[in-house]
Design a protein around this motif. Sequence first.
Motif, PDB file in Angstrom:
ATOM      1  N   MET A   1      -4.458  -6.330   3.263  1.00 42.70           N
ATOM      2  CA  MET A   1      -3.304  -6.628   4.092  1.00 42.70           C
ATOM      3  C   MET A   1      -3.470  -7.935   4.859  1.00 42.70           C
ATOM      4  SD  MET A   1      -0.542  -4.994   4.151  1.00 42.70           S
ATOM      5  CE  MET A   1      -0.184  -3.532   3.284  1.00 42.70           C
ATOM      6  N   LYS A   2      -4.704  -8.415   4.992  1.00 37.61           N
ATOM      7  CA  LYS A   2      -4.935  -9.635   5.758  1.00 37.61           C
ATOM      8  C   LYS A   2      -4.160 -10.799   5.166  1.00 37.61           C
ATOM      9  CE  LYS A   2      -8.668 -12.000   8.052  1.00 37.61           C
ATOM     10  NZ  LYS A   2     -10.086 -12.091   8.231  1.00 37.61           N
ATOM     11  N   HIS A   3      -4.183 -10.932   3.816  1.00 37.74           N
ATOM     12  CA  HIS A   3      -3.443 -12.000   3.153  1.00 37.74           C
ATOM     13  C   HIS A   3      -1.946 -11.828   3.395  1.00 37.74           C
ATOM     14  CE1 HIS A   3      -2.548 -15.137   0.299  1.00 37.74           C
ATOM     15  NE2 HIS A   3      -1.791 -14.306  -0.395  1.00 37.74           N
ATOM     16  N   THR A   4      -1.484 -10.575   3.325  1.00 38.61           N
ATOM     17  CA  THR A   4      -0.075 -10.268   3.566  1.00 38.61           C
ATOM     18  C   THR A   4       0.328 -10.722   4.958  1.00 38.61           C
ATOM     19  OG1 THR A   4      -0.240  -8.338   2.136  1.00 38.61           O
ATOM     20  CG2 THR A   4       1.630  -8.416   3.630  1.00 38.61           C
ATOM     21  N   LEU A   5      -0.471 -10.389   5.954  1.00 39.37           N
ATOM     22  CA  LEU A   5      -0.137 -10.744   7.322  1.00 39.37           C
ATOM     23  C   LEU A   5      -0.120 -12.252   7.524  1.00 39.37           C
ATOM     24  CD1 LEU A   5      -2.141  -8.019   9.232  1.00 39.37           C
ATOM     25  CD2 LEU A   5       0.320  -8.108   8.833  1.00 39.37           C
ATOM     26  N   SER A   6      -1.022 -12.967   6.864  1.00 40.54           N
ATOM     27  CA  SER A   6      -1.029 -14.415   7.034  1.00 40.54           C
ATOM     28  C   SER A   6       0.207 -15.043   6.405  1.00 40.54           C
ATOM     29  CB  SER A   6      -2.300 -15.027   6.446  1.00 40.54           C
ATOM     30  OG  SER A   6      -2.366 -14.833   5.053  1.00 40.54           O
ATOM     31  N   ILE A   7       0.669 -14.502   5.303  1.00 39.88           N
ATOM     32  CA  ILE A   7       1.893 -15.010   4.690  1.00 39.88           C
ATOM     33  C   ILE A   7       3.083 -14.714   5.595  1.00 39.88           C
ATOM     34  CG2 ILE A   7       3.495 -14.747   2.754  1.00 39.88           C
ATOM     35  CD1 ILE A   7       1.062 -14.229   0.965  1.00 39.88           C
ATOM     36  N   LEU A   8       3.142 -13.493   6.126  1.00 40.83           N
ATOM     37  CA  LEU A   8       4.263 -13.135   6.991  1.00 40.83           C
ATOM     38  C   LEU A   8       4.251 -13.925   8.290  1.00 40.83           C
ATOM     39  CD1 LEU A   8       4.395  -9.309   6.378  1.00 40.83           C
ATOM     40  CD2 LEU A   8       6.033 -11.021   5.616  1.00 40.83           C
ATOM     41  N   ALA A  42       2.097 -14.108  -5.425  1.00 43.66           N
ATOM     42  CA  ALA A  42       1.972 -13.114  -4.352  1.00 43.66           C
ATOM     43  C   ALA A  42       3.275 -13.013  -3.555  1.00 43.66           C
ATOM     44  CB  ALA A  42       0.826 -13.481  -3.422  1.00 43.66           C
ATOM     45  N   ILE A  43       3.694 -11.785  -3.336  1.00 44.99           N
ATOM     46  CA  ILE A  43       4.863 -11.525  -2.489  1.00 44.99           C
ATOM     47  C   ILE A  43       4.428 -10.579  -1.383  1.00 44.99           C
ATOM     48  CG2 ILE A  43       7.169 -10.518  -2.343  1.00 44.99           C
ATOM     49  CD1 ILE A  43       7.672 -11.379  -5.176  1.00 44.99           C
ATOM     50  N   ALA A  44       4.720 -10.946  -0.164  1.00 44.80           N
ATOM     51  CA  ALA A  44       4.463 -10.086   0.993  1.00 44.80           C
ATOM     52  C   ALA A  44       5.812  -9.705   1.581  1.00 44.80           C
ATOM     53  CB  ALA A  44       3.618 -10.824   2.026  1.00 44.80           C
ATOM     54  N   MET A  45       5.938  -8.440   1.936  1.00 46.77           N
ATOM     55  CA  MET A  45       7.175  -7.949   2.529  1.00 46.77           C
ATOM     56  C   MET A  45       6.828  -7.165   3.788  1.00 46.77           C
ATOM     57  SD  MET A  45       8.897  -6.628  -1.040  1.00 46.77           S
ATOM     58  CE  MET A  45      10.551  -6.306  -0.435  1.00 46.77           C
ATOM     59  N   THR A  95       0.640  -3.853  -4.929  1.00 49.83           N
ATOM     60  CA  THR A  95      -0.814  -3.844  -4.785  1.00 49.83           C
ATOM     61  C   THR A  95      -1.247  -3.164  -3.487  1.00 49.83           C
ATOM     62  OG1 THR A  95      -0.828  -6.064  -3.807  1.00 49.83           O
ATOM     63  CG2 THR A  95      -1.125  -5.910  -6.195  1.00 49.83           C
ATOM     64  N   GLN A  96      -0.398  -3.203  -2.461  1.00 42.83           N
ATOM     65  CA  GLN A  96      -0.701  -2.543  -1.189  1.00 42.83           C
ATOM     66  C   GLN A  96       0.597  -2.122  -0.517  1.00 42.83           C
ATOM     67  OE1 GLN A  96      -2.895  -5.616   0.928  1.00 42.83           O
ATOM     68  NE2 GLN A  96      -4.782  -4.456   0.665  1.00 42.83           N
ATOM     69  N   ALA A  97       0.537  -0.964   0.157  1.00 49.55           N
ATOM     70  CA  ALA A  97       1.688  -0.496   0.940  1.00 49.55           C
ATOM     71  C   ALA A  97       1.176   0.312   2.112  1.00 49.55           C
ATOM     72  CB  ALA A  97       2.619   0.353   0.079  1.00 49.55           C
ATOM     73  N   HIS A  98       1.825   0.120   3.232  1.00 50.69           N
ATOM     74  CA  HIS A  98       1.465   0.877   4.430  1.00 50.69           C
ATOM     75  C   HIS A  98       2.712   1.041   5.286  1.00 50.69           C
ATOM     76  CE1 HIS A  98      -0.925   2.496   7.664  1.00 50.69           C
ATOM     77  NE2 HIS A  98      -0.414   1.610   8.497  1.00 50.69           N
ATOM     78  N   GLU A 143       4.632  -2.508   5.526  1.00 46.86           N
ATOM     79  CA  GLU A 143       4.154  -3.780   4.991  1.00 46.86           C
ATOM     80  C   GLU A 143       3.745  -3.570   3.544  1.00 46.86           C
ATOM     81  OE1 GLU A 143       0.986  -5.157   7.473  1.00 46.86           O
ATOM     82  OE2 GLU A 143       2.336  -5.589   9.147  1.00 46.86           O
ATOM     83  N   TYR A 144       4.101  -4.530   2.711  1.00 49.45           N
ATOM     84  CA  TYR A 144       3.838  -4.425   1.280  1.00 49.45           C
ATOM     85  C   TYR A 144       3.250  -5.728   0.757  1.00 49.45           C
ATOM     86  CZ  TYR A 144       7.673  -1.115   2.164  1.00 49.45           C
ATOM     87  OH  TYR A 144       8.486  -0.145   2.700  1.00 49.45           O
ATOM     88  N   ALA A 145       2.396  -5.588  -0.237  1.00 51.00           N
ATOM     89  CA  ALA A 145       1.900  -6.744  -0.983  1.00 51.00           C
ATOM     90  C   ALA A 145       2.163  -6.468  -2.456  1.00 51.00           C
ATOM     91  CB  ALA A 145       0.408  -6.945  -0.736  1.00 51.00           C
TER      92      ALA A 145
END
Length: 197
Positions: A1-8, A42-45, A95-98, A143-145
């Motif tokens: 999720m760290k990569h996701t958060l940095s994109i967001l 990569a897509i972050a939502m 790849t990730q969901a929370h 949060e999703y990746a």
Amino acid sequence: MKHTLSILALISACPALAQETRQLDAHEHGVGTLNIAIDGPAIAMEFHAPGADIVGFEYAATRDEDIAAIEDALETLEAPLDLFALSTGANCLLTQAHAVLNDGDDHDDHDDHDDHDDHDDHDDHDDHDDHAHEEGHTEFHAEYALACDSPVSLTAITFTYFEVFPNAQEVEVQMITAAGAQAYDVVRDDPVLVLEP
């Protein structure tokens, strides 16, 4: 999720959307927000929705059926491709969901409630239920990746979210890509977001 958060984090830092972001911070029934960042494959939502939109209530769940509704909703929210259907040609995989439920009524900042820990022991003030509904805004947060084989083929997102959650009326979308930042409103009556190239 760290990569996701940095994109967001890029979304909130983008000056073009700063005003829009401030407006989206308000809790409005029927209106959710979806932040999307696309960085190569990569897509972050990041998704936010009022509790009333998802489970039909915003009070602290104590009844078994309310607790079950929240658990079901969290499970549903952890399957974003069933809620936000991306163009099949993009071939995106989760790849990730929370998902979590944030309770906005933590009672830490209510001076008149410092002497009790449990919501069941409020016999001495009848107006507490009204207070809980006014102050106790709950919000679902997810949060999703995703990883996409062909992100350039992502031309539309279908919001089946509206079919799953009948109380939801609108989703305010902020998107950032290599081409820049965009903002959209997607409504129940027109649930397909066509993305600009």
